[in-house]
Design an enzyme around this catalytic site. Structure first.
Site, PDB file in Angstrom:
ATOM      1  N   LYS A 153       0.789  -1.279   0.078  1.00  0.00           N
ATOM      2  CA  LYS A 153       0.045   0.106   0.039  1.00  0.00           C
ATOM      3  C   LYS A 153       0.971   1.220  -0.091  1.00  0.00           C
ATOM      4  CE  LYS A 153      -3.221  -2.900   0.701  1.00  0.00           C
ATOM      5  NZ  LYS A 153      -3.871  -3.660  -0.457  1.00  0.00           N
ATOM      6  N   TYR A 194     -12.489 -14.417   2.894  1.00  0.00           N
ATOM      7  CA  TYR A 194     -11.474 -13.488   3.079  1.00  0.00           C
ATOM      8  C   TYR A 194     -10.940 -13.533   4.482  1.00  0.00           C
ATOM      9  CZ  TYR A 194      -9.021  -8.720   3.832  1.00  0.00           C
ATOM     10  OH  TYR A 194      -8.259  -7.865   3.865  1.00  0.00           O
ATOM     11  N   TYR A 242      -2.895 -12.195   2.759  1.00  0.00           N
ATOM     12  CA  TYR A 242      -2.456 -11.893   1.301  1.00  0.00           C
ATOM     13  C   TYR A 242      -1.374 -12.592   0.917  1.00  0.00           C
ATOM     14  CZ  TYR A 242      -5.646  -7.861   1.965  1.00  0.00           C
ATOM     15  OH  TYR A 242      -6.740  -7.096   1.990  1.00  0.00           O
TER      16      TYR A 242
END
Length: 331
Positions: A49, A262, A288
């Site tokens: 990010k 998720y 992730y």
């Protein structure tokens, strides 16, 4: 591809390393696996990010913003890094946490949740799955304006065309590093979540006329949905760049690692996180990079990745969240 015309804050000096993983390659019995260490990007704890925020925060500053507003799940790396960027720039930050798994948020949790407190989020609100997050950010923005502030909202994962420029820049970085190293890769494996990283890489590689295939490993959605999300954002990112758009056929997504949903653990993710830690001393996260590496491992084992291939894996970071998953990963 002219990225210099876009305002950008620099939170990392130089390129992140590309390193071989010889012990992992040996453990899998084939495929020459390398890793792009975006876990070493700047800001608190690093992670993908950061690249997106270089462009997104620059835009916020250009607007005179004094408060960043964003959304993410419990243990969100994006929220951690947005908050870190706000601290670096002397801005306030408001977080909206979407509880994608009921009961998964606790104000007493360790990992990124603790860091939200440590870095001084101005406010943190928890909303259930299915909430209109854009509307929630608008509500926060209205509250900031009512108090005399200037808000700037950043979408979840920083995944809009401006944020995806960070990974168009990464694509250029990989191409340059490959040239300097005198080698090429046969495949680039990346986690595919909010789509900004995957889409930005595709847009950048297409702009550079690179033929490096990108293998996305979904961490949340089914293949068809995720391929559509990635392609739509890649086309919009290319339009912002003024470069050719990637073909839909260039978008490859493997959804076999999503598991029950998720952030929910799978045996393959646990094996991948433990294997990298014990073979290479590299820390993946459970949401992730752990599932993305599980996808790479499975593809080598079942022959979808040929054992003669040289594969580059993108480490998207996330290790600061590991304490929250300690019980799952301990054994």
């Amino acid at each position: 591809m002219d990225l210099a015309r876009f305002p950008r804050r620099r939170y990392t000096q130089g390129f992140t390393p590309i390193e071989p993983l010889p012990r992992l390659s040996k453990a899998l019995g084939g495929a020459d696996i390398w890793i792009k260490r975006d876990d070493l990007l700047g800001l608190a704890g690093g992670g993908n990010k950061t690249r997106k925020l270089e462009f997104l925060v620059a835009a916020a500053l250009a607007e005179g913003a004094d408060t960043l507003i964003t959304v993410g799940a419990p243990q969100s790396n994006h929220c951690r890094l947005t908050l870190a960027a706000a601290a670096r720039e002397g801005l306030k930050c408001r977080l909206i946490i979407e509880e994608r798994v009921p009961g998964s948020y606790s104000p007493e949790a360790v990992g990124n949740n603790f860091l939200f407190q440590l870095m001084g989020a101005e406010s943190l609100r928890v909303v259930p799955l299915g909430t209109d997050l854009a509307a929630e950010m608008s509500t926060e923005a209205a509250a900031v304006r009512a108090a005399g502030g200037v808000p700037h909202s950043i979408p979840g994962g920083g995944s809009n065309p401006l944020g995806a420029l960070g990974y168009a820049a990464c694509a250029a970085e990989v191409v340059a590093q490959s040239f300097e190293m005198g080698m090429s890769f046969d495949r680039f494996v990346v986690a595919s979540g909010s789509a900004g990283t995957h889409a930005g890489i595709l847009a950048g590689l297409t702009a550079l006329n690179s033929r490096l295939p990108v293998h996305g490993v979904s961490v949340r959605r089914d293949r068809t949905t995720q391929e559509g999300n990635v392609h739509t954002l890649a086309v919009a990112t290319a339009a912002l760049l003024g470069t050719p758009a990637p073909d839909a056929e260039a978008v490859q997504v493997d959804d076999a690692q999503v598991g029950p949903g998720y952030s929910l653990p799978t045996d393959a993710m646990i094996e991948a996180v433990q294997l990298l830690a014990r073979c290479e001393g590299v820390l993946l996260d459970a949401v992730y990079s752990g599932k993305a590496m599980a996808g790479l491992i499975a593809a080598v084992r079942d022959g979808r990745i040929d054992r003669k291939e040289r594969v580059l894996f993108l480490h998207t970071g996330g290790a600061p969240s590991l304490p929250a998953f300690a019980e799952i990963l301990r054994h």
